[in-house]
Write an enzyme that holds these catalytic residues in place. Structure first.
Site, mmCIF file in Angstrom:
data_model
loop_
_atom_site.group_PDB
_atom_site.id
_atom_site.type_symbol
_atom_site.label_atom_id
_atom_site.label_comp_id
_atom_site.label_asym_id
_atom_site.label_seq_id
_atom_site.Cartn_x
_atom_site.Cartn_y
_atom_site.Cartn_z
ATOM 1 N N ASP A 1 0.899 -1.118 0.198
ATOM 2 C CA ASP A 1 0.095 -0.015 -0.097
ATOM 3 C C ASP A 1 0.711 1.235 -0.155
ATOM 4 O OD1 ASP A 1 1.134 -0.309 2.548
ATOM 5 O OD2 ASP A 1 -0.957 -0.968 3.477
ATOM 6 N N GLU B 1 -0.512 -9.233 -0.753
ATOM 7 C CA GLU B 1 -1.209 -8.645 0.539
ATOM 8 C C GLU B 1 -2.432 -7.966 0.094
ATOM 9 O OE1 GLU B 1 1.253 -7.774 4.278
ATOM 10 O OE2 GLU B 1 0.741 -5.784 3.215
ATOM 11 N N GLU C 1 -1.998 4.856 3.050
ATOM 12 C CA GLU C 1 -1.936 3.681 2.629
ATOM 13 C C GLU C 1 -3.234 2.908 2.597
ATOM 14 O OE1 GLU C 1 1.814 4.339 4.959
ATOM 15 O OE2 GLU C 1 -0.101 4.905 5.410
ATOM 16 N N HIS D 1 5.718 5.090 14.818
ATOM 17 C CA HIS D 1 6.278 5.888 13.609
ATOM 18 C C HIS D 1 5.162 6.477 12.751
ATOM 19 C CE1 HIS D 1 5.477 2.127 11.574
ATOM 20 N NE2 HIS D 1 5.464 2.799 10.479
ATOM 21 N N ARG E 1 1.956 8.128 10.877
ATOM 22 C CA ARG E 1 1.717 9.676 10.838
ATOM 23 C C ARG E 1 0.640 9.917 12.012
ATOM 24 N NH1 ARG E 1 2.713 8.555 5.416
ATOM 25 N NH2 ARG E 1 4.425 9.675 4.486
ATOM 26 N N HIS F 1 12.384 5.983 14.730
ATOM 27 C CA HIS F 1 12.322 6.405 13.455
ATOM 28 C C HIS F 1 13.052 7.538 13.248
ATOM 29 C CE1 HIS F 1 10.150 7.804 9.958
ATOM 30 N NE2 HIS F 1 9.446 6.462 9.729
#
Length: 363
Positions: free
Chosen positions: A95, A117, A131, A204, A206, A237
């Site tokens: 994604d 996937e 994603e 990590h 957003r 990260h």
């Protein structure tokens, strides 16, 4: 045999595509490898470690200032490569923006598209962002939807995808563990305070950036409470905002902030972990194969099979919810065993062979 093009640009993509490439080559297919360059150092380290020669490296990040640039620059380069190579099938995974660009490149050139996937959903376009939108758009044009679970298959069918385009094959990340887990493994992380059990943390996403203060304060409180028996390791990260807040807040002496780990080290350290706190996606699939309970620091997950099976527990980012879940797992052996011994719903390590068998069997 067939000419297959594999497009990826990030480390997580490569981790799940590599076993498919190995299987494709073992069955005699010609493989064209395209790296968009969406991730740099850590992906290049993996390519070198696994001795993968990239046929095309687009290096798109040299002129990128955001998601739109990543997608458009990758698509521009991919389109040219597909026209030159004329593959029978283009493979994309998951994604990412590179995934979307690869899918559009195949579609625009009337080349069959295989989506590894396929069918993961939260049905919330903001979580994860971007994603969730990417994978829904890729599903609209994929010719082969390689779904990891029956839940993913149901998602695709409910969206109107053709039943004969969907194949439930498990998740290729389980295949990858065959290539990364070492029977004899040592690392400085394991040698640090070795008498304590290890809790591994990754943060990590957003959508969690606005919650960092509370998240890190919660982790620090947990570290202090369990100081005598547990240590927490956080491979941090590269985002400077995350680094600044982590260094300011995670001050307990039994919390160690380390640089990002390569895949081989991460998988082997994960094998020696007692508990994982994460907002990552792939870890939710990998850890259950190693018998490690996972507390997911998100309000939703595109992997509800793990929650249903009992290998995962959604705890969100609320302080009390996280602390309650950690206390239950660390202080109640029965609850810990329920999670660590639950059967992994994401496959048995044979996904790559199933995928390539399906591609090669089709005339």
């Amino acid at each position: 045999m067939k000419k297959l093009m594999f497009i990826f640009g990030t480390r997580p993509e490569f981790i799940k595509v590599y076993p498919v490439i190995v299987e494709a080559k073992s069955q005699g297919n010609e493989c064209i490898i395209v790296n968009t360059g969406q991730h740099l150092e850590m992906l290049n380290e993996l390519l070198e470690y696994f001795q993968i020669t990239v046929d095309y490296d687009l290096k798109i990040m040299k002129e990128c200032n955001g998601i739109s640039d990543i997608t458009s620059n990758a698509l521009h380069g991919i389109d040219k490569i597909i026209k030159v190579e004329s593959p029978d099938v283009v493979f994309v995974h998951g994604d990412t923006s590179s995934t979307l660009a690869g899918a559009l490149g195949a579609f625009n050139n009337n080349v069959k598209l295989a989506h590894i996937e396929a069918g993961l959903r939260t049905y919330n376009l903001q979580a994860p962002f971007p994603e969730e939108a990417n994978r829904q758009m890729v599903s609209l044009i994929a010719d082969y939807n390689f779904a990891p679970t029956e839940t993913s298959r149901y998602n695709l069918l409910s969206e109107g995808k053709k039943i004969d385009s969907i194949y439930v094959v498990g998740n290729t990340v389980i295949d990858m563990l065959r290539y990364t887990i070492k029977p004899s493994f040592t690392h400085s992380i394991l040698e640090w305070e070795p008498e304590k059990k290890l809790i591994l943390m990754t943060v990590h996403r957003r959508e969690n950036l606005n919650e960092l203060d509370e998240l890190f304060e919660t982790i620090n409180e947990i570290a202090i409470k369990y100081h005598n028996n547990y240590k927490i390791v956080y491979p941090i990260h590269r985002n400077p905002e995350i680094r600044k807040k982590a260094n300011e807040i995670l001050t307990s002496s039994n919390v160690k902030i380390v640089e990002p780990l390569d895949t081989v080290n991460f998988h082997n350290i994960m094998k020696h972990t007692h508990l994982i706190l994460t907002d990552s996606g792939g870890i939710q699939e990998e850890a259950p194969s190693l018998g490690i309970p996972v507390l997911v620091l998100r309000d939703t997950t595109e992997r509800p099979e793990g929650v249903k099976a009992g290998t995962l527990r959604l705890v969100g980012t609320d302080k009390n919810s996280i602390i309650d879940a950690v206390e239950l797992i660390l202080e109640n052996q029965i609850e810990y065993n329920k999670m660590s011994e639950a059967s992994n719903p994401f496959g048995n390590g044979a996904s790559s062979k199933q995928i390539i068998d399906i591609i090669n069997d089709e005339k």
